[in-house]
Design an enzyme around this catalytic site. Sequence first.
Site, short mmCIF file in Angstrom:
data_model
loop_
_atom_site.label_atom_id
_atom_site.label_comp_id
_atom_site.label_asym_id
_atom_site.label_seq_id
_atom_site.Cartn_x
_atom_site.Cartn_y
_atom_site.Cartn_z
N SER A 106 0.82 -1.21 0.00
CA SER A 106 0.00 0.00 0.00
C SER A 106 0.85 1.26 0.00
O SER A 106 1.91 1.31 0.64
CB SER A 106 -0.90 0.01 1.24
OG SER A 106 -1.56 1.25 1.40
N TYR A 130 -1.88 5.79 -5.42
CA TYR A 130 -2.88 6.85 -5.53
C TYR A 130 -2.29 7.99 -6.35
O TYR A 130 -1.08 8.18 -6.37
CB TYR A 130 -3.27 7.38 -4.14
CG TYR A 130 -4.13 6.46 -3.32
CD1 TYR A 130 -5.43 6.17 -3.70
CD2 TYR A 130 -3.64 5.88 -2.15
CE1 TYR A 130 -6.24 5.33 -2.93
CE2 TYR A 130 -4.44 5.04 -1.37
CZ TYR A 130 -5.74 4.78 -1.77
OH TYR A 130 -6.53 3.95 -1.02
N LYS A 232 -7.48 -1.09 -9.94
CA LYS A 232 -8.21 -1.68 -8.82
C LYS A 232 -9.42 -0.81 -8.48
O LYS A 232 -9.27 0.39 -8.21
CB LYS A 232 -7.29 -1.78 -7.60
CG LYS A 232 -7.97 -2.26 -6.32
CD LYS A 232 -6.95 -2.29 -5.18
CE LYS A 232 -7.56 -2.75 -3.88
NZ LYS A 232 -8.46 -1.75 -3.28
N HIS A 256 -13.33 -1.93 -2.54
CA HIS A 256 -12.50 -1.36 -1.47
C HIS A 256 -12.91 -1.92 -0.10
O HIS A 256 -12.91 -1.22 0.91
CB HIS A 256 -12.60 0.17 -1.47
CG HIS A 256 -11.33 0.87 -1.07
ND1 HIS A 256 -10.48 1.45 -1.99
CD2 HIS A 256 -10.75 1.07 0.14
CE1 HIS A 256 -9.45 1.99 -1.36
NE2 HIS A 256 -9.58 1.76 -0.07
#
Length: 361
Positions: A106, A130, A232, A256
């Site tokens: 992550s 992100y 994703k 999510h």
Amino acid sequence: MAMVCLTDFEEYAKEHLSKATWDYYAAGADECCTRDDNLLAYKRIRLRPRILRDVSVSDTRTTVQGTEISFPVGIAPTAFHCLAWHEGEVATARATEALNTCYITSTYSTCSVEEIVAAAPNGYRWFQLYVYRDRKLSEQIVHRVEGLGYKALVLTVDVPYTGKRRNDIRNQFKLPPHLKVKNFDGLYHMLSQQETAGPEEYGIPANTLDPSISWKDIHWLQSITRLPVIIKGILTKEDAELAVEHGVQGIIVSNHGGRQLDGGPASIDALSEIVDTVQGRIEVYVDGGIRTGSDVLKALALGAKCVFIGRPAVWGLAYKGEEGVREVLQILNDEFRLSMALSGCRNVAEINRNLIQFSKL
């Protein structure tokens, strides 16, 4: 107590983590309907086992993006592993390396990507990304992970804004002072200087993710890296078709963990239409709600190439760090192998849609 199934790890984690930490990991958005349906949806799917198929030898190996893994279960990107265990993502990385499967790191790790690679140098890893309003920040991170040998970028596309997680608001959830989002060491000023930046939320300034991200940004991402791009957060056939048209290498069907839009479909319920649309042109994976080896079998029967687990990995960490994550993965591997054999499948290639039916209930 012997840990027999993933529920045992969940119960241990709930008992031993602080309330705020447990609530953070367990959180769904709003009324948690989608989070809960991720689990219930698997129970609506029934298996149609074939018998007398000589299952004396079985093989759980498969490939993802051309790399062989020992069985089709990887670790989904989940934040803040140091909340569950002091070694955090380092322990998770070692466990996935030991079992030869895929770990998606992550962005919001409490260990840096450099620490993770140093701890498990031979591990097979993807990096979850992100996109920030300051694109230079995202670019720097992409170049770092590419240089460190990460094998794919997993672009999370379902967080233009953070979902409303009621217990986190009630608990005023914050990272404890001794922890931080380590991948932003030395870059934090770039986040906090964005004119939209608000007070800290989940370890970094609020309002720093870019809500204007669109399909054209897929081309931007492809222009700054040689790594395959996996998206994703797709839940519809329309977006699956657009993903293929934009040249991505994979889709993770995901809501999510029910933490973003409440009232959307369970991931497994969205899988079939996406697989049917993609028609094998790119690989399709799924996360959300996998708790048993037979869940893995059902997902593969519906066309997933691999599944990814999020919360169960954190429960394993809370139980016994690296050893706990290894146990969680090993239990899933053993259950998957047994479910395959009892359904008449000797290898992953023999798993297909004929194996399942949907419950009339």
